[in-house]
Design an enzyme around this catalytic site. Structure first.
Site, PDB file in Angstrom:
ATOM      1  N   ASP A 400       0.808  -1.221   0.000  1.00 13.34           N
ATOM      2  CA  ASP A 400       0.000   0.000   0.000  1.00 13.34           C
ATOM      3  C   ASP A 400       0.839   1.268   0.000  1.00 13.34           C
ATOM      4  O   ASP A 400       0.328   2.347   0.282  1.00 13.34           O
ATOM      5  CB  ASP A 400      -0.926   0.010   1.219  1.00 13.34           C
ATOM      6  CG  ASP A 400      -0.166  -0.167   2.520  1.00 13.34           C
ATOM      7  OD1 ASP A 400      -0.781  -0.104   3.584  1.00 13.34           O
ATOM      8  OD2 ASP A 400       1.071  -0.381   2.473  1.00 13.34           O
ATOM      9  N   CYS A 403       5.070   0.153   2.997  1.00 17.34           N
ATOM     10  CA  CYS A 403       5.670  -1.127   3.366  1.00 17.34           C
ATOM     11  C   CYS A 403       6.882  -0.944   4.271  1.00 17.34           C
ATOM     12  O   CYS A 403       7.066  -1.696   5.230  1.00 17.34           O
ATOM     13  CB  CYS A 403       6.036  -1.901   2.104  1.00 17.34           C
ATOM     14  SG  CYS A 403       7.093  -0.994   0.963  1.00 17.34           S
ATOM     15  N   HIS A 514       9.397  -3.083  -3.131  1.00 12.98           N
ATOM     16  CA  HIS A 514       8.697  -3.523  -1.927  1.00 12.98           C
ATOM     17  C   HIS A 514       9.706  -3.886  -0.837  1.00 12.98           C
ATOM     18  O   HIS A 514      10.820  -4.331  -1.116  1.00 12.98           O
ATOM     19  CB  HIS A 514       7.832  -4.737  -2.266  1.00 12.98           C
ATOM     20  CG  HIS A 514       6.896  -5.153  -1.167  1.00 12.98           C
ATOM     21  ND1 HIS A 514       6.077  -4.261  -0.512  1.00 12.98           N
ATOM     22  CD2 HIS A 514       6.656  -6.366  -0.609  1.00 12.98           C
ATOM     23  CE1 HIS A 514       5.365  -4.912   0.398  1.00 12.98           C
ATOM     24  NE2 HIS A 514       5.712  -6.182   0.355  1.00 12.98           N
TER      25      HIS A 514
END
Length: 671
Positions: A400, A403, A514
């Site tokens: 989102d 992270c 990420h």
């Protein structure tokens, strides 16, 4: 025209109307002109001669409805302004609809005067459809927008004007026309043999700045044209996805199996003999061996060239890099390259390894491998192998945009918003320590205030600076495992100091995509506590120069100091030589005096050829004064004072200091 309609018009328009009615306009104000114009219109109604061709159409609506239809923003009964869409507006609309139902006008028949020889009456050519901009739609009235939406086949309903503008702007497409029945479609022409098909447009890779300037819809279309699945990614993640994977989609070519099948068909049709087939097999096997050898040699040369030319090898020979000061952070931001690892670890991560499965990656339900591009899935699996080799398992956090802060908040048992707020507060409090580091490498126009304001927003990605600030604000070490350069990994440690040796947060990092939490197989780590006091800011006097420039300047300073010491030693050596020459001259003058006085004889006798027992006067030397030793002691004390004065700038340069001492001793003659 009533009084309200007249007062709404401009003074120049009223003057023109008054001139047309032969009314004097000198010295009259707007209200006076309106009164005279209204009186004139009442007394002199316009005379219209009835058309001889058309009979006057019966009056359908009342004058109140006529006035209301002319200007729907004014109530014709009271002359006051009303709200469009309000209760009075709806009431007038219903009354006018009931009083005057719309009667469709009869279709005109063509005139019988025309002879049948002539062509029938031509219909007017359809107006060319032109897409309208949002500004042009906003300038239109609501009735015009409703008609335009109905012409496009849309249902406006009871939408307000802004929503109606957006609906038309998104869906404005020309209506499909049915083919004309009079003209049959022309047959398709065969392609001309003279003209070759036009070449495909050249694919141009776009920079990150150009991708950031594009809208999200354009980015989604570009990602789909590249064969990528954008999904529900945010704009920063979409930009990184396109920037990493932007390559032109190559056309599908015939596979090697189809080629081999074709070759086998050809060979079967020719039916060669057994000897020729065996020879061809041997030659093909030899060619395969040579091609495999050439591939191995080319891969080795590529690896060697990568090792020699890569900047990451020159940065560090270790697999761990510590980011403990602002200078280290500046080097990391400036380099923006992964750190190399030892060759032993890179050998264990050979690309031929495919013995892992998706079940080995312990991820959350929100992490769907099907929605990821192929290169990200391969990088994720490789990171899983690295984590297992280091004794960790991967635990996923939501994709989102928070992270990094979610992984840190998981270690502190709090939310990502709390970690983000602590980081932003620390950067605002210690902004002076980070001013010399660029806030954004891709966009140098962004200053630190804009950077901090953006970082405070939800779903804004955290970078190296934010991670370094969070480690200093919450007093912990961030140990990051990443996959660098395909099948090589490295560790980067942020905020390493003596006060937080037991406070460690381990995380994995997929490049520009990420952060993933790492937990040891032995057991979960203890939950860390947020410090109650504010952390100290790094020293602001740290220069913004790189380590290489500082090292270069130190080497130049050392060379200058060494040259100065050598010059002083040469001067001292010259003085010592001059003193030694003076002392030797004095001693030789004193030794010229004979120890035995000579005898004077008048007789000339032949000297015997015997060696005299008394030595010559020149060979007898008296004891010299120890002036040189005293001078040497004085010069040694001077050199000691020089070394004491230069000891501080040469503390970390022991090799240079020893070399200079040896040179000084050799010049003096002690060594």
């Amino acid at each position: 025209m009533n009084n309200n309609q007249c007062m709404r018009k401009k003074l120049d328009e009223l003057r023109n109307i008054a001139r047309s009615y032969n009314i004097s306009i000198t010295g009259k104000k707007k209200q006076q002109l309106c009164d005279e114009i209204i009186d004139y219109q009442k007394n002199n109604p316009p005379r219209r001669s009835p058309s001889p061709r058309r009979s006057p159409s019966p009056r359908r609506i009342s004058p109140e409805c006529e006035q209301w239809l002319a200007n729907k923003g004014i109530n014709p009964r009271t002359g006051k302004a009303i709200k469009i869409g309000g209760p009075t507006y709806k009431k007038l609309e219903m009354e006018c609809k009931e009083a005057s139902p719309k009667i469709p006008s009869p279709v005109r028949q063509p005139s019988p005067v025309h002879s049948p020889v002539r062509s029938p009456v031509r219909q007017p050519s359809p107006v060319r459809f032109v897409e309208k901009t949002k500004g042009a739609l906003n300038k239109m009235k609501k009735d015009q927008l409703i008609d335009f939406a109905q012409s496009l086949g849309l249902n406006p309903g009871k939408l307000l004007k802004p929503a109606l503008v957006d609906l038309i702007f998104v869906n404005q497409k020309p209506p499909r026309r049915s083919p004309s029945p009079r003209r049959s479609p022309s047959p398709r022409r065969s392609p001309s043999p003279r003209r070759s098909p036009s070449p495909r447009p050249v694919f141009v890779e776009k920079t990150k700045g150009a991708l950031n300037k594009m809208k999200k819809d354009q980015l989604i279309d570009l990602a789909q044209s590249l064969g990528l699945n954008p999904g529900k990614l945010l704009k920063p993640a979409l930009v990184d996805l396109i920037f990493v994977n932007q390559k032109p989609v190559e056309p599908i070519r015939a596979s090697s199996s189809s080629r081999s099948s074709r070759s086998t068909r050809r060979s079967s049709s020719t039916k060669p003999s057994r000897r020729s087939s065996s020879r061809s097999r041997r030659s093909s096997s030899r060619s395969r061996r040579s091609s495999s050898r050439s591939r191995r040699s080319s891969s080795r040369s590529r690896r060697s060239s990568r090792r020699s030319t890569s900047r990451s090898r020159s940065l560090s020979k270790r697999s761990i890099r510590n980011i403990s000061t602002v200078g280290d952070l500046e080097d990391l931001v400036a380099s923006n390259l992964p750190i190399a690892i030892p060759e032993s670890l890179s050998r264990s991560l050979s690309p031929s390894r495919t013995d892992f499965h998706e079940a080995e990656i312990e991820l959350g339900s929100d992490f769907d491998l099907n929605n990821l591009p192929e290169n990200r899935i391969a990088e994720l699996k490789q990171l899983n192998v690295l984590a297992k080799q280091n004794g960790f398992r991967m635990i996923n956090v939501p994709l989102d945009g928070n992270c990094m802060f979610s992984v840190i908040g998981r270690a502190f048992n709090t939310s990502s918003s709390v970690i983000r707020q602590h980081t932003v507060d620390y950067l605002r409090r210690c902004k002076g320590s980070f001013d010399h580091i660029p806030a954004n490498i891709d966009d140098p126009t962004i200053n630190w205030n804009d950077y901090i304001d953006r970082l405070e927003e939800d779903a804004c990605w955290g970078d190296n600076t934010a991670l370094f600030a969070a480690s200093l604000a919450l007093n912990f070490q961030a140990h990051i495992l990443q996959v660098a350069g395909g099948d090589e990994g490295s560790w980067i440690r942020f905020g390493v100091n003596e006060t937080n040796m037991g406070r460690i947060v381990n995380m994995g990092y997929l490049d520009n995509f990420h952060y993933i939490a790492l937990e040891p197989f032995s057991g979960r780590l203890d939950i860390l506590s947020i410090p109650s006091t504010h952390s100290k800011c790094p020293p602001p006097e740290i220069s913004n120069r790189r380590d290489e420039e500082i090292r270069r300047d130190e080497e130049v300073e050392d060379e200058v100091i060494g040259e100065r010491i050598v010059r002083e030693a040469e001067v001292i050596e010259r003085e010592l030589r001059q003193e030694e020459e003076l002392t030797s001259i004095v001693s030789t003058k004193r030794s010229l005096r004979p120890s035995i006085p000579p005898k004077i004889s008048t007789e000339h006798r032949r000297t015997p050829k015997l060696r005299p027992s008394v030595p010559r006067p020149s060979s007898i030397r008296q004891s010299q004064p120890n002036v040189a030793a005293l001078a040497r002691l004085e010069t040694l004390t001077k050199i000691k004072d020089i070394i004491d004065a230069l000891q501080r700038p040469l503390e970390n340069k022991l090799s240079t200091l020893t070399n200079t001492e040896k040179a000084i001793m050799q010049c003096i003659g002690v060594a």
